[in-house]
Structure formats: C-alpha cells, structure tokens
Design an enzyme around this catalytic site. Structure first.
Site, PDB file in Angstrom:
ATOM      1  CB  CYS A 140      -2.533   3.457  -6.685  1.00 41.20           C
ATOM      2  SG  CYS A 140      -3.841   2.694  -5.548  1.00 41.20           S
ATOM      3  CB  CYS A 176      -0.833   0.358   1.365  1.00 41.67           C
ATOM      4  SG  CYS A 176      -2.431   1.488   0.797  1.00 41.67           S
TER       5      CYS A 176
END
Length: 249
Positions: free
Chosen positions: A197, A79
């Site tokens: 991302c 993440c």
C-alpha cells in the site's frame, strides 16, 4: 546535471507517496548527479472501499492531463488497491490509457502504476513466493493477494491490518512492521512485501525487516521508485531502498 520532473496521481487523502518517493530520490541525489522535482494531481478518496476506489480511478485521466500540462518526465499512479480492485491485469490497461492522455496532450510521458511496479519488482528480484502485509480490511486484502497470484506469484502468507480510514493508514507506525512480520511464518518465502500500500509508511522499517528475516524486503513505494527510474533509463541504486534498489535490477 539533468533535472527530472516526477509526476504523481495521488488519492486526495494520501500523504505518504509525496514523502516516501521524494525521500528515496533525495537519497539517490546523494550518490548520483541527477536531480528531481515533484508534482502531484489529486483524485478524491477518503475511505478505502471498492465503491470509492472505482469512483476515484475514473478521475485519473483528468490528473494525467493536468500533469502532462507540466510536461513531467514520468507519471506514477500512486494507488495500488484502486488499480487491483478494477480486475486482473488492470495495471496494464490503466498505464496504456493514461499514457495515451499524455500523448494526446502533446506531452508524452511513460506511466508507472504502483500495482504494476510491485508485480514487476517481485519478478525482477526472482521471487516466486512472497509474504504480504497490507493495511486494508480482509476482503480488499484478499483481492490484492488474488491479483498478485494471478500474475504468477505465490502468496504464501499475508496479514491484513484492517484499517479502513485512509488517514489512519498513514498514521500507522512503520516501526511496528518488523514485529508484525516476525509473527508471520516467512521461512519458505523468497521475499517480503512489507507494505502492499502506498499510503502505509514503511521506509524506515525496511533495513530492520531485512535484518530480522534475512530476506529481501520491498514495498509499493520502493517498487514504484524503481520502475520510475527504469522508465527514465537511470541507475536504480538508492541508499536505504532495500534489495530492489540496490542497483542490481
């Protein structure tokens, strides 16, 4: 023929890293003898907000402990924005702490963060100026851009797609990304971060984006795979992985 265990610490709503990293390493298996198995531990997060990200990051130690029980060979913190939202340079702090968790559990494993991998990947290909595409809301995207700039990389242009729900990020059509990049002024950048991302899918679009722009294109998932292979001291050539996974870095 050696088999390596790939561990991933994954946000509970992330459904992309467990598809893109295996896809890249399966592609590598077509040209190299090593084999890989994939193992994950999840930390709760549904909405990409600073508050949920901070709560989720606090759960990463438990995940590292669980994965070290499986004696994984490398551990990836999947993440990027959770790390970057914790302040400048936090990828180093997180990686050191999580490595300590594995070591104290008698199963020491190198730890790669997607945030640190993206920074290192940009630097590895010699890029000084980049364009960045991110799915986040503008304030979080600005924070990501600021984090990258703090590492000595100039972000010349960026685009926030402003998708807050994490499953909606995963549902974004990757084939829209080359068109988004085409609308940006990338004339003076050295490389393009097609997805800053690990939840926004991008792999199928990487060759097209490289063709459209004539620039090296990398993503958070590609950079994470690259740094995992380096941590395992393995060759970094992966078919379809773009410039960073050409084997030259």
């Amino acid at each position: 023929m050696k088999t390596y265990r790939i561990g991933q610490i994954v946000p509970s709503s992330n459904i992309t890293m467990e598809t893109e990293i295996p896809a890249l390493l399966r592609a590598r298996e077509s040209i190299a003898p090593e084999r890989f198995t994939f193992h994950s531990s999840r930390m709760r997060m549904k909405h990409v907000t600073k508050e949920e990200l901070a709560a989720m990051d606090a759960d990463s130690d438990r995940c590292a402990l669980e994965l070290s029980d499986a004696k994984v060979d490398v551990l990836g913190y999947a993440c990027l924005v959770a790390i970057m939202s914790m302040g400048h340079g936090y990828h180093c702090v997180s990686a050191d702490r999580l490595h300590g968790v594995t070591r104290d559990n008698g199963a020491s494993a190198p730890v790669v963060t997607s945030a640190g991998a993206l920074i290192q990947g940009i630097k590895a290909i010699g890029a000084k100026r980049v364009a960045v595409v991110a799915p986040y809301m503008k304030p979080l995207t600005e924070m990501v851009v600021d984090y990258i700039r703090n590492e000595g990389i100039e972000v010349a242009t960026w685009r926030a797609l402003e998708i807050q729900d994490n499953l909606a990020v995963a549902a974004h059509d990757p084939m829209k990304l080359p068109g988004i990049v085409r609308e940006m002024d990338t004339s003076d950048v050295d490389a393009i971060v097609l997805s800053a991302c690990v939840q926004m899918p991008s792999l199928p679009a990487v060759p097209m984006a490289e063709a459209v722009t004539g620039k090296p294109v990398l993503t958070a998932a590609i950079a994470t795979t690259w740094q995992m292979l380096n941590a395992l001291k393995l060759d970094t050539r992966v078919p379809g992985g773009g410039t960073l996974l050409s084997g030259a870095y």
